[in-house]
Design a protein around this motif. Structure first.
Motif, short mmCIF file in Angstrom:
data_model
loop_
_atom_site.label_atom_id
_atom_site.label_comp_id
_atom_site.label_asym_id
_atom_site.label_seq_id
_atom_site.Cartn_x
_atom_site.Cartn_y
_atom_site.Cartn_z
N LEU A 1 0.82 -1.21 0.00
CA LEU A 1 0.00 0.00 0.00
C LEU A 1 0.85 1.26 0.00
O LEU A 1 0.42 2.31 -0.48
N ALA A 2 2.06 1.17 0.54
CA ALA A 2 2.94 2.33 0.62
C ALA A 2 3.65 2.63 -0.69
O ALA A 2 4.20 3.73 -0.87
N MET B 1 -8.84 -9.27 0.42
CA MET B 1 -10.17 -8.68 0.34
C MET B 1 -10.39 -7.80 1.55
O MET B 1 -10.15 -8.20 2.69
N GLY B 2 -10.83 -6.59 1.31
CA GLY B 2 -10.98 -5.61 2.38
C GLY B 2 -9.76 -4.74 2.55
O GLY B 2 -9.84 -3.65 3.12
N GLY B 3 -8.62 -5.21 2.01
CA GLY B 3 -7.39 -4.43 2.07
C GLY B 3 -7.07 -3.73 0.77
O GLY B 3 -6.65 -2.57 0.76
N VAL B 4 -7.28 -4.43 -0.36
CA VAL B 4 -7.00 -3.82 -1.66
C VAL B 4 -8.22 -3.81 -2.59
O VAL B 4 -8.23 -3.09 -3.58
N GLN C 1 -11.93 1.66 -8.80
CA GLN C 1 -12.46 1.97 -7.48
C GLN C 1 -11.73 1.18 -6.39
O GLN C 1 -12.07 1.30 -5.21
N ALA C 2 -10.75 0.39 -6.76
CA ALA C 2 -10.01 -0.42 -5.79
C ALA C 2 -8.97 0.42 -5.06
O ALA C 2 -8.68 1.56 -5.44
N ALA C 3 -8.37 -0.16 -4.03
CA ALA C 3 -7.48 0.60 -3.15
C ALA C 3 -6.20 1.06 -3.81
O ALA C 3 -5.58 2.04 -3.38
N LEU C 4 -5.77 0.37 -4.88
CA LEU C 4 -4.50 0.70 -5.52
C LEU C 4 -4.67 1.54 -6.77
O LEU C 4 -3.71 1.73 -7.52
N ALA C 5 -5.86 2.07 -6.98
CA ALA C 5 -6.09 2.98 -8.11
C ALA C 5 -5.18 4.20 -7.96
O ALA C 5 -4.98 4.72 -6.86
#
Length: 228
Positions: free
Chosen positions: A94-95, A124-127, A137-141
């Motif tokens: 994520l960083a 799931m729930g993290g990315v 719309q995902a976390a790594l967009a």
């Protein structure tokens, strides 16, 4: 903010069991080139750290009824009970502004240890899922990813009409089904075809080309993905 803090970060996840392999030398070359291009580089060497690739029931709290891995991942994220090693790798993922998956192509896909890293760390729930969506719309967009790998076959064998067919056909499930699925913009892959058949001089030249190609790839996304 300092210049160091403002520098983009790259996470290289490397999967080769031999540190003296061309694949490992290729990874080291890519890391050096990205560093010279201004990236802060973080390296995860999965074989060196003995990464466990199996998404197993026993890494989650006991549940009544059937074990549903993604449901338990989501619950672990929400409850703060995610496996410590997975949590560490997820935080490093994520960083990062850029993810580089470094590997030899085995059976036209990822080595098992690297696929297992995706199974366990693309939580799931993290990315994706939970508070996140899919794709843009995902976390790594807004972040980018690329593949850095070697093959046993020649470049000619991975072209249309070649013995294996177009390389893009083999990469679609990784580009679209793993990386774009969690939001990444996928960059051009950097591939060295058949390094085992090269002379020492050819391998040295190939490594130099890798260093240039990795930096060049970070500046240009691949064409829009196929649908379906």
């Amino acid at each position: 903010m300092s210049t160091f803090d403002a520098a983009p970060s790259a996470l290289i996840v490397h999967a080769h069991p031999e540190p003296r392999s061309f694949s490992s030398a290729q990874m080291t070359t890519a890391a050096r080139s990205l560093g010279e291009a201004g990236y802060r580089v973080d390296i995860l060497d999965l074989y060196a750290e003995g990464w466990a690739p199996v998404l197993a029931r026993d890494e989650f709290p006991p549940v009544d009824g059937p074990f549903k891995p993604q449901a338990e991942q989501l619950r672990a994220v929400e409850d703060g009970t995610l496996d410590a090693a997975v949590r560490e790798h997820l935080d490093r993922l994520l960083a990062a502004d850029l993810l580089v998956l470094s590997f030899p192509m085995w059976w036209f896909s990822l080595p098992a240890v690297l696929k297992g890293w995706v199974d366990r760390v693309f939580v799931m729930g993290g990315v994706f899922g939970g508070a996140h969506g899919l794709f843009d719309q995902a976390a790594l967009a807004g972040k980018r990813a690329m593949l850095l790998f070697t093959t046993g076959g020649s470049g000619e064998s991975f072209r249309p009409g070649g013995a294996f067919g177009p390389m893009d056909d083999f990469l679609f499930h990784i580009h679209r089904g793993m990386l774009e699925f969690v939001g990444f913009e996928v960059l051009d892959p950097v591939i060295t075809y058949g390094p085992a058949r090269m002379t020492d001089e050819e391998r040295a030249a190939a490594l130099e080309a890798v260093g240039q190609a990795v930096v060049r790839a970070t500046r240009k996304p691949i064409a829009a993905p196929r649908s379906g």
